[in-house]
Scaffold this active site. Structure first.
Site, PDB file in Angstrom:
ATOM      1  N   GLN A 247       0.842  -1.199   0.000  1.00 59.00           N
ATOM      2  CA  GLN A 247       0.000   0.000   0.000  1.00 59.00           C
ATOM      3  C   GLN A 247       0.876   1.248   0.000  1.00 59.00           C
ATOM      4  O   GLN A 247       1.981   1.249   0.547  1.00 59.00           O
ATOM      5  CB  GLN A 247      -0.963  -0.017   1.185  1.00 59.00           C
ATOM      6  CG  GLN A 247      -0.350   0.187   2.545  1.00 59.00           C
ATOM      7  CD  GLN A 247      -1.381   0.005   3.654  1.00 59.00           C
ATOM      8  OE1 GLN A 247      -2.098  -0.994   3.708  1.00 59.00           O
ATOM      9  NE2 GLN A 247      -1.474   0.990   4.538  1.00 59.00           N
ATOM     10  N   GLY A 273       9.936  21.380  14.648  1.00 58.92           N
ATOM     11  CA  GLY A 273      10.861  21.988  15.586  1.00 58.92           C
ATOM     12  C   GLY A 273      10.912  21.248  16.897  1.00 58.92           C
ATOM     13  O   GLY A 273      11.344  20.109  16.976  1.00 58.92           O
ATOM     14  N   THR A 276      14.510  19.799  20.511  1.00 56.92           N
ATOM     15  CA  THR A 276      15.689  19.227  19.868  1.00 56.92           C
ATOM     16  C   THR A 276      15.904  19.742  18.457  1.00 56.92           C
ATOM     17  O   THR A 276      17.043  19.893  18.014  1.00 56.92           O
ATOM     18  CB  THR A 276      15.568  17.690  19.848  1.00 56.92           C
ATOM     19  OG1 THR A 276      15.359  17.216  21.182  1.00 56.92           O
ATOM     20  CG2 THR A 276      16.836  17.059  19.295  1.00 56.92           C
ATOM     21  N   GLU A 316      11.957  26.999  19.511  1.00 53.96           N
ATOM     22  CA  GLU A 316      12.411  27.207  20.888  1.00 53.96           C
ATOM     23  C   GLU A 316      13.879  27.641  20.903  1.00 53.96           C
ATOM     24  O   GLU A 316      14.755  26.787  20.983  1.00 53.96           O
ATOM     25  CB  GLU A 316      12.198  25.936  21.696  1.00 53.96           C
ATOM     26  CG  GLU A 316      10.744  25.474  21.679  1.00 53.96           C
ATOM     27  CD  GLU A 316      10.501  24.222  22.498  1.00 53.96           C
ATOM     28  OE1 GLU A 316      11.301  23.911  23.415  1.00 53.96           O
ATOM     29  OE2 GLU A 316       9.514  23.544  22.230  1.00 53.96           O
ATOM     30  N   TYR A 317      14.186  28.957  20.844  1.00 56.35           N
ATOM     31  CA  TYR A 317      13.278  30.096  20.893  1.00 56.35           C
ATOM     32  C   TYR A 317      13.815  31.168  19.963  1.00 56.35           C
ATOM     33  O   TYR A 317      15.032  31.378  19.898  1.00 56.35           O
ATOM     34  CB  TYR A 317      13.187  30.654  22.305  1.00 56.35           C
ATOM     35  CG  TYR A 317      12.638  29.669  23.302  1.00 56.35           C
ATOM     36  CD1 TYR A 317      11.278  29.475  23.427  1.00 56.35           C
ATOM     37  CD2 TYR A 317      13.511  28.915  24.069  1.00 56.35           C
ATOM     38  CE1 TYR A 317      10.760  28.559  24.349  1.00 56.35           C
ATOM     39  CE2 TYR A 317      12.993  27.990  24.981  1.00 56.35           C
ATOM     40  CZ  TYR A 317      11.619  27.810  25.119  1.00 56.35           C
ATOM     41  OH  TYR A 317      11.135  26.895  25.990  1.00 56.35           O
ATOM     42  N   MET A 382       3.693  27.859  26.129  1.00 57.52           N
ATOM     43  CA  MET A 382       3.935  26.570  26.796  1.00 57.52           C
ATOM     44  C   MET A 382       4.044  26.784  28.300  1.00 57.52           C
ATOM     45  O   MET A 382       5.140  26.877  28.868  1.00 57.52           O
ATOM     46  CB  MET A 382       5.187  25.923  26.199  1.00 57.52           C
ATOM     47  CG  MET A 382       5.009  25.580  24.724  1.00 57.52           C
ATOM     48  SD  MET A 382       6.486  24.956  23.901  1.00 57.52           S
ATOM     49  CE  MET A 382       7.419  26.467  23.673  1.00 57.52           C
ATOM     50  N   TYR A 384       4.192  25.429  31.087  1.00 56.04           N
ATOM     51  CA  TYR A 384       4.655  24.317  31.908  1.00 56.04           C
ATOM     52  C   TYR A 384       6.167  24.273  31.809  1.00 56.04           C
ATOM     53  O   TYR A 384       6.765  25.069  31.078  1.00 56.04           O
ATOM     54  CB  TYR A 384       4.014  22.992  31.466  1.00 56.04           C
ATOM     55  CG  TYR A 384       3.853  22.819  29.973  1.00 56.04           C
ATOM     56  CD1 TYR A 384       4.935  22.509  29.160  1.00 56.04           C
ATOM     57  CD2 TYR A 384       2.613  22.979  29.369  1.00 56.04           C
ATOM     58  CE1 TYR A 384       4.797  22.356  27.792  1.00 56.04           C
ATOM     59  CE2 TYR A 384       2.452  22.824  28.007  1.00 56.04           C
ATOM     60  CZ  TYR A 384       3.546  22.509  27.215  1.00 56.04           C
ATOM     61  OH  TYR A 384       3.402  22.371  25.855  1.00 56.04           O
ATOM     62  N   TRP A 522       0.555  18.707  26.211  1.00 55.30           N
ATOM     63  CA  TRP A 522       1.647  17.797  25.869  1.00 55.30           C
ATOM     64  C   TRP A 522       1.610  16.646  26.865  1.00 55.30           C
ATOM     65  O   TRP A 522       1.760  16.879  28.055  1.00 55.30           O
ATOM     66  CB  TRP A 522       2.996  18.510  25.952  1.00 55.30           C
ATOM     67  CG  TRP A 522       4.109  17.573  25.624  1.00 55.30           C
ATOM     68  CD1 TRP A 522       4.808  16.759  26.478  1.00 55.30           C
ATOM     69  CD2 TRP A 522       4.632  17.305  24.319  1.00 55.30           C
ATOM     70  NE1 TRP A 522       5.718  16.011  25.801  1.00 55.30           N
ATOM     71  CE2 TRP A 522       5.642  16.322  24.478  1.00 55.30           C
ATOM     72  CE3 TRP A 522       4.337  17.784  23.043  1.00 55.30           C
ATOM     73  CZ2 TRP A 522       6.355  15.820  23.387  1.00 55.30           C
ATOM     74  CZ3 TRP A 522       5.060  17.288  21.971  1.00 55.30           C
ATOM     75  CH2 TRP A 522       6.056  16.328  22.151  1.00 55.30           C
TER      76      TRP A 522
END
Length: 542
Positions: A247, A273, A276, A316-317, A382, A384, A522
């Site tokens: 497939q 992104g 890492t 980031e960032y 984000m 956290y 997340w």
């Protein structure tokens, strides 16, 4: 590729001024169906308006259509959660296909940004009847006039072509956005099918597929085997049908395609992104158009173009430091997302996960996020990973505090500080989603139960020291106390902080009170098998 490994440890001095918005509402009714226009923000040269449609009848309303005029000097520049067309100063807003019927007593909200100061609309009608009263007419089936939407408006979503799902889609207009980590199919044994079996698919509005890479300033594949090559057995497949050797598409991409057929309201966005793989954004900023071209070619590859509804940027960032440092300047992020919007067009979703560093002179101050907002459907600060065992000796602190508290290790490192700073800079509240972590962060060698204690290092974790999933921690170290809107516990010499269904409920109340567009989290595999946390998000947002 652990997106949870982010830091926000920069400070300086900037003063931001916020414009206080005085609530102003204008209500119109067509029989027992009403439309209320409320001024959410007004900064003089522009404003944000929230429109609430309420069904006051005892029967469901299958669709709604609002027509209105705007006074001279006021125009709509962007909109969300409704399809809006215009002819001169006359506007027509109709229900999006995914929104579903409006039940008896139910309400639905959509919004728009306008130029000039807020002015109440004129000549409003709901479903073809004068807004001033009369009985509720039958839902109109007339198509909106063939006109051109405002060129700066966010994208609208084409109606789904697949059959309706067995489970009704989310309602209420708030976004519930969750990350699916491509590497979860390995050690975590979490697959797209789990989104269905946990009940999460029925509660989500959008899935962010993480991550694509940014090699050499170009969008590139993150893990080709997991993405489109891994063969699924019938038992592990979303629809119970096994992949075949020949497939054209397998892997998570094909499973997402099957999930979307089962839940047509779901949209899938490819995120690039992360902690890492953000290094390539620096080169992308040198030639945003070339970057956008590469991303478009990859996301719209004919093999999987129907899987993805847009692109997400997780840089980031910009103009600050993450795993690497970037010095592209305050306009780099705005230029990159602007190029993506130009390339992908108004029919695609373009979103971004951004810093939540609300400290004075911190990462929010390093980049023109407000200038970029016009190119984005929404932004995800984000909120956290503010604190954790990446500082191995502590002090212990909740990694996702909603507000500040006495003894917090760093001022501005809390959700409310980030939200208020972004709003003060001009980012519309309705374009901000509140971030929730489906995991906890912890230390070991701790003797003090209350936050602020010293530690000897990171607590043991299932996959990584200092971090573990909610589904694990709820059993191994049940929360005993709360601080600043989140939970924590000390179990032996280990100290953990994480969100629970109860604290998430409080955070969703905050999101609604602030007029935010919803919430994101997340990531999916951290939840329980029956989706406790996503249930709390959906239930809290209503």
């Amino acid at each position: 590729m652990k997106r949870s490994l982010r830091r926000a440890l920069w400070a300086g001095a900037v003063v931001a001024l916020t414009v206080a918005a005085v609530p102003v509402t204008s209500a119109f009714g067509a029989g027992s169906v009403t439309a209320t226009f409320a001024k959410a923000q007004d900064w003089g040269t522009g404003h944000e308006t929230r429109v609430t449609v309420t069904n006051g009848s005892s029967a469901s309303v299958d669709t709604w259509r609002i027509e209105f005029d705007l006074p001279s000097g006021t125009t709509i520049s962007s909109f969300w959660d409704a399809d809006v067309t215009s002819s001169g100063t006359h506007y027509v807003a109709v229900k999006k296909s995914w929104a579903g019927p409006l039940g008896p007593g139910a309400s639905f909200s959509w919004g728009y940004n306008g130029t000039g100061a807020y002015k109440a609309p004129l000549n409003c009608t709901v479903n073809g009847a004068p807004c001033g009263g009369g009985s509720t007419p039958p839902p109109t089936t007339t198509a909106p006039p063939t006109t051109t939407p405002p060129t700066t408006a966010p994208p609208t979503t084409p109606p789904p072509t697949t059959p309706p799902p067995t489970t009704p889609p989310p309602t209420g207009g708030k976004k519930v956005v969750g990350y699916f980590a491509e590497w979860g199919v390995y050690g975590r044994n979490y697959h797209v099918k789990n989104i269905h079996t946990s009940g999460s698919a029925a509660k989500l509005t959008h899935i962010l597929y993480a991550f694509g890479n940014t090699t050499g300033g170009r969008c590139t594949i993150g893990d080709s085997y997991a993405d489109y090559d891994k063969a699924y057995t019938a038992a592990d497949s979303v629809d119970g049908v096994a992949d075949t050797w020949d497939q054209p598409l397998r892997g998570s991409f094909n499973q997402l395609r099957k999930l979307k057929k089962m839940y047509p309201h779901l949209k899938v966005i490819w995120s690039f992104g992360g902690w890492t793989w953000s290094g390539g954004f620096t080169q992308a900023a040198q030639n945003p158009a070339a970057f956008a071209d590469s991303c478009y070619s990859l996301v719209e590859d004919p093999r999987w173009a129907d899987v993805f509804d847009g692109i997400d940027v997780d840089w980031e960032y910009p103009n600050a430091c993450g795993l690497q440092c970037d010095s592209s300047g305050p306009n780099a992020f705005k230029n990159v997302v602007g190029a993506l919007r130009s390339k992908f067009g108004s029919s695609a979703l373009v979103t971004a996960a951004i810093t939540a560093d609300g400290s004075t002179g911190g990462k929010i101050d390093a980049t023109d996020y407000a200038g970029a907002a016009s190119s984005l459907n929404w932004l995800m600060p984000m909120t956290y990973d503010y604190f954790g065992a990446f500082n191995p000796q502590g002090p212990t602190a909740p990694h996702s505090p909603l507000t500040s508290y006495t003894g917090i290790p760093q001022q501005g490192f809390n959700s409310d500080a980030a939200i208020q700073k972004l709003k003060a800079k001009g980012v519309p509240a309705s374009k901000l989603l509140l971030g929730i972590g489906f995991y906890g962060r912890g230390w070991t060698g701790v003797t003090q139960t209350a936050p602020g204690g010293t530690a000897t290092g990171p607590a043991p974790g299932t996959y990584e020291q200092g971090i573990d999933d909610y589904k694990v921690l709820k059993n191994t170290c049940p929360a005993t106390s709360t601080i600043a809107g989140t939970a924590y516990a000390k179990c032996g010499s280990n100290w953990w902080s994480y969100d629970t269904p109860s604290t998430i409920g409080g955070k969703m109340t905050y999101a609604k009170n602030q007029g935010l567009g919803g919430a994101f989290f997340w990531e999916l595999s951290g939840d329980t098998g029956n989706g406790e946390l996503i249930g709390a998000i959906k239930g809290g947002l209503g």
